[in-house]
Design a protein around this motif. Structure first.
Motif, mmCIF file in Angstrom:
data_model
loop_
_atom_site.group_PDB
_atom_site.id
_atom_site.type_symbol
_atom_site.label_atom_id
_atom_site.label_comp_id
_atom_site.label_asym_id
_atom_site.label_seq_id
_atom_site.Cartn_x
_atom_site.Cartn_y
_atom_site.Cartn_z
ATOM 1 N N HIS A 70 -1.366 -1.194 -4.195
ATOM 2 C CA HIS A 70 -2.611 -0.477 -3.952
ATOM 3 C C HIS A 70 -2.222 0.985 -3.737
ATOM 4 O O HIS A 70 -1.434 1.297 -2.845
ATOM 5 N N LEU B 268 -11.909 -0.403 3.016
ATOM 6 C CA LEU B 268 -10.706 -1.201 2.780
ATOM 7 C C LEU B 268 -10.167 -1.800 4.070
ATOM 8 O O LEU B 268 -9.551 -2.873 4.053
ATOM 9 N N ASN C 154 -7.186 -1.352 -7.985
ATOM 10 C CA ASN C 154 -6.277 -1.075 -6.873
ATOM 11 C C ASN C 154 -5.864 0.402 -6.816
ATOM 12 O O ASN C 154 -4.962 0.757 -6.068
ATOM 13 N N THR D 112 0.852 -1.188 0.000
ATOM 14 C CA THR D 112 0.000 0.000 0.000
ATOM 15 C C THR D 112 0.888 1.239 0.000
ATOM 16 O O THR D 112 1.672 1.462 0.917
ATOM 17 N N ILE E 28 -7.668 -4.955 3.426
ATOM 18 C CA ILE E 28 -6.635 -4.407 2.554
ATOM 19 C C ILE E 28 -5.738 -3.469 3.364
ATOM 20 O O ILE E 28 -4.511 -3.495 3.236
#
Length: 258
Positions: A71, A134, A106, A41, A139
């Motif tokens: 992401h 998320l 993403n 991320t 995520i």
């Protein structure tokens, strides 16, 4: 939020050397987190950052980075159409994201319709809702205190006045702690309407890296000196920390007063 890491800095003779180091740093963390948890991320900002990320588009990174596991988020955004030249989303898409294999699903941009309509408050609410969903989907993890989302890496810039994201000196957004995303309608730097991560969300990141190049002015150098020599908390960037590492990449001009 208490400071958890000390500032580190590296000074580079040229912007090209800074760009090479930025690519290496980002690619290293991408590999680390993709191996450890299967995703990476990363949070982008605007300004010169996308230009400085260009080395990731070259060998060995373009073909070795696991782009499908990225992401991508934005630490702040101008409230305007995605096609507007002011859009950080457009800047990143045109200069970087469209050239690598990051899945469309993403990429988490400001709500397109809301941004085009110019409703900063609503845009901030929707972006926070996106982040909260998320978290529910696993995520994004929460920070150890359970209050804020925790990103792997945030890539920041700093304005000559010491602002970061859209947290500006003498503006109240720096003090917001009860939201993940806030908004500003009177930015001293146009355009005036923007959304931005709040300081606790920025500082909950595992790694924060700020890249600063002083383009034909010594104002950035003065702000850098104020941050590193006297920790002048009137400058929003002086509040930056991270959970693992807080890194500053400076060119020689930006570091000239240290």
């Amino acid at each position: 939020m208490a400071e958890t890491t000390q500032r580190k800095r590296e000074v580079f003779a040229t912007k090209n050397e800074l760009s090479v180091a930025l690519a290496k740093y980002t690619a290293h963390l991408s590999a680390k987190f993709c191996k450890e948890k299967g995703i990476f991320t990363v949070v982008l900002s605007g300004g010169g950052l996308i230009d400085w990320l260009c080395k990731l588009l070259e060998s060995p990174y373009k073909d070795s980075v696991e782009w499908s596991k990225w992401h991508v988020f934005w630490v702040d955004e101008r409230v305007c159409s995605h096609e507007d030249q002011n859009s950080n989303y457009k800047l990143a898409m045109d200069g970087f994201i469209s050239k690598v294999g990051i899945p469309k699903e993403n990429i988490y941009a400001i709500d397109k319709q809301c941004a085009a309509n110019g409703n900063a408050k609503r845009c901030a609410t929707l972006y926070e809702e996106c982040l909260r969903n998320l978290v529910k989907e696993k995520i994004l993890p929460l920070s150890p205190n359970g209050q804020y989302p925790q990103f792997d890496l945030q890539l920041q810039g700093m304005g000559p006045d010491g602002h970061m994201a859209s947290l500006f000196p003498e503006r109240p957004q720096i003090n917001v702690t009860d939201k993940w995303v806030t908004y500003i309608t009177d930015s001293p730097k146009p355009p005036p309407e923007r959304i931005t991560f709040t300081l606790p969300v920025i500082n909950s990141s595992l790694y924060n890296l700020v890249a600063v190049c002083d383009d034909n002015t010594d104002q950035c150098a003065r702000s850098i000196a104020e941050i590193f020599k006297s920790n002048n908390l009137d400058l929003p960037a002086a509040h930056l920390t991270a959970q693992v590492e807080t890194m500053w990449y400076l060119d020689k001009a930006a570091a000239s007063l240290l």
